[in-house]
Each structure stands twice: as C-alpha cells, then as structure tokens.
Design a protein around this motif. Structure first.
Motif, PDB file in Angstrom:
ATOM      1  N   ALA A 121     -18.020-101.600 132.036  1.00 23.82           N
ATOM      2  CA  ALA A 121     -19.111-100.832 131.439  1.00 23.82           C
ATOM      3  C   ALA A 121     -19.871-100.123 132.558  1.00 23.82           C
ATOM      4  O   ALA A 121     -20.933-100.577 132.984  1.00 23.82           O
ATOM      5  CB  ALA A 121     -20.037-101.738 130.644  1.00 23.82           C
ATOM      6  N   GLY A 138     -22.347 -97.778 134.340  1.00 27.73           N
ATOM      7  CA  GLY A 138     -23.571 -97.085 133.940  1.00 27.73           C
ATOM      8  C   GLY A 138     -23.613 -95.673 134.497  1.00 27.73           C
ATOM      9  O   GLY A 138     -23.034 -95.383 135.549  1.00 27.73           O
ATOM     10  N   ARG A 139     -24.281 -94.781 133.787  1.00 27.61           N
ATOM     11  CA  ARG A 139     -24.462 -93.408 134.253  1.00 27.61           C
ATOM     12  C   ARG A 139     -25.949 -93.099 134.277  1.00 27.61           C
ATOM     13  O   ARG A 139     -26.683 -93.400 133.334  1.00 27.61           O
ATOM     14  CB  ARG A 139     -23.706 -92.430 133.350  1.00 27.61           C
ATOM     15  CG  ARG A 139     -22.196 -92.625 133.410  1.00 27.61           C
ATOM     16  CD  ARG A 139     -21.476 -91.613 132.540  1.00 27.61           C
ATOM     17  NE  ARG A 139     -21.774 -90.240 132.940  1.00 27.61           N
ATOM     18  CZ  ARG A 139     -21.339 -89.168 132.282  1.00 27.61           C
ATOM     19  NH1 ARG A 139     -20.571 -89.320 131.224  1.00 27.61           N
ATOM     20  NH2 ARG A 139     -21.658 -87.961 132.688  1.00 27.61           N
ATOM     21  N   GLU A 187     -24.433 -91.534 125.798  1.00 29.43           N
ATOM     22  CA  GLU A 187     -23.001 -91.677 125.517  1.00 29.43           C
ATOM     23  C   GLU A 187     -22.568 -93.138 125.575  1.00 29.43           C
ATOM     24  O   GLU A 187     -21.816 -93.615 124.723  1.00 29.43           O
ATOM     25  CB  GLU A 187     -22.189 -90.856 126.518  1.00 29.43           C
ATOM     26  CG  GLU A 187     -22.289 -89.353 126.325  1.00 29.43           C
ATOM     27  CD  GLU A 187     -21.482 -88.603 127.353  1.00 29.43           C
ATOM     28  OE1 GLU A 187     -20.746 -87.664 126.968  1.00 29.43           O
ATOM     29  OE2 GLU A 187     -21.574 -88.940 128.553  1.00 29.43           O
ATOM     30  N   MET A 188     -23.043 -93.836 126.572  1.00 28.16           N
ATOM     31  CA  MET A 188     -22.680 -95.238 126.730  1.00 28.16           C
ATOM     32  C   MET A 188     -23.242 -96.073 125.577  1.00 28.16           C
ATOM     33  O   MET A 188     -22.535 -96.892 124.980  1.00 28.16           O
ATOM     34  CB  MET A 188     -23.205 -95.759 128.066  1.00 28.16           C
ATOM     35  CG  MET A 188     -22.886 -97.215 128.347  1.00 28.16           C
ATOM     36  SD  MET A 188     -23.613 -97.744 129.911  1.00 28.16           S
ATOM     37  CE  MET A 188     -23.048 -99.444 129.954  1.00 28.16           C
ATOM     38  N   ASN A 191     -17.962 -92.285 124.734  1.00 29.62           N
ATOM     39  CA  ASN A 191     -17.404 -91.958 126.045  1.00 29.62           C
ATOM     40  C   ASN A 191     -16.054 -92.647 126.205  1.00 29.62           C
ATOM     41  O   ASN A 191     -15.657 -93.468 125.374  1.00 29.62           O
ATOM     42  CB  ASN A 191     -18.363 -92.371 127.170  1.00 29.62           C
ATOM     43  CG  ASN A 191     -18.532 -93.874 127.279  1.00 29.62           C
ATOM     44  OD1 ASN A 191     -17.903 -94.661 126.560  1.00 29.62           O
ATOM     45  ND2 ASN A 191     -19.396 -94.303 128.171  1.00 29.62           N
ATOM     46  N   SER A 212     -15.233 -93.950 129.379  1.00 29.74           N
ATOM     47  CA  SER A 212     -15.318 -94.706 130.628  1.00 29.74           C
ATOM     48  C   SER A 212     -15.654 -96.175 130.411  1.00 29.74           C
ATOM     49  O   SER A 212     -15.405 -96.995 131.295  1.00 29.74           O
ATOM     50  CB  SER A 212     -16.365 -94.072 131.555  1.00 29.74           C
ATOM     51  OG  SER A 212     -17.624 -93.994 130.917  1.00 29.74           O
ATOM     52  N   THR A 213     -16.212 -96.529 129.256  1.00 33.78           N
ATOM     53  CA  THR A 213     -16.442 -97.934 128.929  1.00 33.78           C
ATOM     54  C   THR A 213     -15.149 -98.479 128.333  1.00 33.78           C
ATOM     55  O   THR A 213     -14.681 -97.992 127.302  1.00 33.78           O
ATOM     56  CB  THR A 213     -17.599 -98.096 127.928  1.00 33.78           C
ATOM     57  OG1 THR A 213     -18.770 -97.471 128.452  1.00 33.78           O
ATOM     58  CG2 THR A 213     -17.875 -99.567 127.665  1.00 33.78           C
TER      59      THR A 213
END
Length: 439
Positions: free
Chosen positions: A269, A271-272, A280-281, A286, A288-289
């Motif tokens: 997970a 973070g951004r 998005e998370m 997204n 990327s998670t």
C-alpha cells in the motif's frame, strides 16, 4: 616570513616540560583505571552468588541412560523450517491432504488443513477458458485454517497464484478507509455522505469538501455497498489523511511480512503525497495498491470473527520417518483491526453490499435457495482495468458467510483477471463456494 629560532637552552627546557606533562597525564590515566576497577569490585561484592540448578530426569522415564544426561527428544520445527519445506515449488496444487518433503537427508510428512471435497469443488468450477488468472482462497474465519485454494496462471493450475501473485486491490481498499473513519472519526453506517458526478469515477471536481446544491446524499453503508469513489476519495483527503490511512492499512496486513507456514508475498500500500493520489488510494481507484488472494481471505475473516486478523495457515502437523510429531499448526492473531463497534458496522456494510450493492446480482434469489437462505452473507467487490488498453479486467470478491443456526463462519477471497470476454465473476464463485460448503 622567517620562523623564530629557539636557543639550545630554551629547547631543552621546552622538551623537559613536555615530558613532565606526559608523566602527569599518564599518572592520571592510571589513577582513573584503578578507581574504575575498585568501583567494579565493590559493586560485584553486593551481588548474590549464582545458583546452580541440578538437572532432573523424570523418575518414570525408563529411556534415560544415566541420571546426568537428558533423554533424546525430537527437535520441534518452527514455521520458518516448514516454510522452507514448502518452498521451491514443492506444492503446485493441494489435491492431497498429506505431502512429503525431503530436507537434510530426512523425509517429512506434512498434513494439511485442506478439505478435500471443497478443494475438488474449487478446481471443478474454475472458468479457465475466459480468464488469464484466477486465485481463490477459502478459510475458517474463526481460526484462519485454509480449507481450500486454487489458482490459475500462465495457462495451468498453480496454487502459488494465491500466495505470491499481487493483484491491484481496487475497491477492496475501501474497507481500510471505512475502518479508520468508523474507528477514529465517529462515523457510523448511517452517517450521511455527499457526492457529485458519477459513482465510479474520480475527478478533481468531485473531491471538494463542501457539499454543493447538486450533491447527492447517501448513507455511509450504501456508499460502501455501491462502492462510490468520490465519497471515499473525500474521506481520504479531508478526514483520514495519509498517515492514518497507511497505519490502518498496516493493521489490516499491508506492508508487513507475516510469519506464515508457507512462502508468501506481502501486499503493498504505497502512499502518495498529493491530495489526488491520496484520494485514489482511499477509494481504491489506482493500480499501485496490490494484494494477494491469501490476504483477502484473512481480511474477510477479521470482519466476521469479531475483529481478529488471523494469519492464514495450511499445515496441520509435520511428522518424521518415525511418525513423531515435530510441528503443530495453530491460530496466530496478528492484530485487532478495530473496536467491536467498528467491526460490527463494517460487517453490516458488507452485508449491504450483497443485499443491495455491487454483488446483488450474483446473490439474487438467495431466499429461494434451500442452503443459502440459512446464511448471512457479506462482502466487498472491486474491479479495475490493467491500463488504457483494457485488455485485462481485474474482478475481486472478498467476503464471508455465517450460518444462522450453528454460527459456522467461512471467509472467501476470489480474484479473476478476465481476458477478452467476461467469464464467471468473482462473486459468482463465492456464491457457489458458500452453497457447497454449507449444504
């Protein structure tokens, strides 16, 4: 510039002064060492003498050779050793409930937790024709025992897809955002939420904190059941925040290496820092998670067993050539995912997903089914494309079923990577599994 010259007499005087200073410094160091040794001996004199305990051999043990030597007992194995036994593609499938492995010249028998009938059912219903990848894990929600698992990847069956393949978590991550909002910010399943625009889109214009005249109002549980992205995106930005969201994700098993009895890849997970990246998370919008199917089963189990995040396990016991038990599996609670009220609210929201939300079509007419009508079922769906070309559609169902009478609880995690055509959906797999197990 010429340096000043020092006369012979002054030079000898200068050297003698250096020697005197060195002698004084050396004497000081010796005195300090002597003082430290004296203090150490003084402290040691106040300590009690060590007590030597005699070695005792049980009087009723006839196997000991003498009163001074311990009896030879088999060395118990730990999870790391068992994990190594299962490594190197030792188990591509789980059709057999007992497996053998060789290590250090010794043969070990590994007895699994697998329910052979349920395992056979899983493998019989896999729609491999329309799927690029499938991962299904079924576990006992109260203990974390894995009852069945089946994977399909790269054109053939392989259970490693359940443990080691990371798939975009998509809207399953809404569980994490909801848990933090419920547990720390006073939200309930009935709390009013507001959103504008499409339910399953996420634009900057949908993330304003203030509700406009065009905003639609919906309860928190319905926003969860219908998987409304803007609601959870705004929660991430304006309520929860990045630090709390990542901490709650860690509580639910993300970004940590579990000490399991089987090799596994940790879920991720990342973070951004930007507000939109956080939205998005928080909404799962997204790629990327990432999450494994085995993680999904543990997550679902925690939401129906009262909040215990239990490490999944698949080895019941390990025996050696002499049939001596060297290892016994047992439940291992990793975390408490939230308070009792929080877990109850999340369970309610997952039930709503099956009744009226994104899984309602797959669970239609359950009241007319002689098996399913006796179950309380809940879950969370998630779906996302692999990219702009949309060649793969990832489709999740993470959920549970609980029997009305005996309270048996089953946790299920299903991920399907649909290819070209949409075949059997993840929630349809879950329905079939619930029916087979509880019939």
């Amino acid at each position: 510039m010429q340096s000043k010259r020092i006369s012979g007499r002054r030079w000898r005087s200068y050297q003698n002064s250096l020697k005197r200073q060195e002698t004084i410094s050396r004497r000081r160091r010796i005195l300090l060492v002597l003082l430290a040794v004296t203090i150490l001996f003084a402290l040691l004199s106040f300590l009690p003498p060590p007590v030597r305990l005699p070695f005792r051999v049980p009087a009723n043990d006839p196997s000991h050779a003498s009163e001074t030597l311990p009896s030879m007992q088999p060395v118990m194995l730990d999870r790391a050793f068992v994990r190594n036994l299962l490594g190197e593609d030792a188990c591509m499938d789980w059709k057999n409930t007992s497996l053998t492995a060789v290590a250090d010249g010794r043969t070990y028998t590994l007895n699994t937790t697998i329910d052979s009938a349920l395992q056979a059912h899983l493998e019989s219903i896999l729609d491999t024709r329309h799927s690029k990848a499938i991962g299904i894990v079924v576990s006992d929600a109260d203990t974390g025992r894995i009852l069945a698992l089946a994977g399909w990847e790269d054109g053939h069956l392989q259970a490693q897809a359940c443990w080691e393949t990371l798939f975009p978590a998509a809207s399953i991550f809404k569980v994490i955002t909801a848990a933090e909002a419920l547990d720390q910010f006073g939200f309930t399943a009935q709390s009013p939420m507001f959103f504008t625009g499409g339910k399953h889109t996420l634009y900057h214009s949908q993330l304003k904190s203030a509700a406009t005249r065009k905003a639609e109002e919906i309860s928190f549980k319905d926003a969860f059941a219908e998987s409304i992205n803007p609601v959870f995106g705004k929660l991430g930005i304006h309520t929860v925040g990045l630090e709390r969201l990542l901490a709650r994700a860690n509580t639910f098993g993300f970004d940590r290496m579990w000490d399991l009895d089987h090799p596994a890849t940790p879920s991720i997970a990342p973070g951004r820092e930007t507000d939109f990246g956080l939205a998005e998370m928080a909404s799962g919008y997204n790629r990327s998670t990432l999450m494994t199917p085995i993680h999904g089963a543990a997550l679902a189990g925690a939401l129906v067993n009262g909040g215990d995040f239990i490490a999944p396990w698949i080895i019941e016991s390990v025996t050696d050539e002499k049939n001596r038990v060297l290892y016994r599996g047992q439940p291992q609670v990793l975390e408490k995912v939230g308070s009792r009220d929080t877990v109850h609210e999340l369970e309610t929201m997952m039930i709503q997903t099956v009744l009226t939300g994104t899984a309602r079509k797959s669970f239609a007419n359950v009241n007319q089914d002689r098996v399913l009508k006796n179950l309380i079922m809940g879950g969370k769906t998630g779906s996302i494309n692999d990219g702009e070309d949309r060649s793969i559609r990832y489709d999740w169902f993470v959920g549970f079923a609980k029997h009305n009478l005996d309270q048996r609880k089953l946790a299920v995690s299903v991920i399907v990577a649909h290819h070209e055509f949409i075949g059997t959906r993840s929630a349809q797999y879950a329905r079939s599994i619930f029916r087979h197990h509880f019939q």
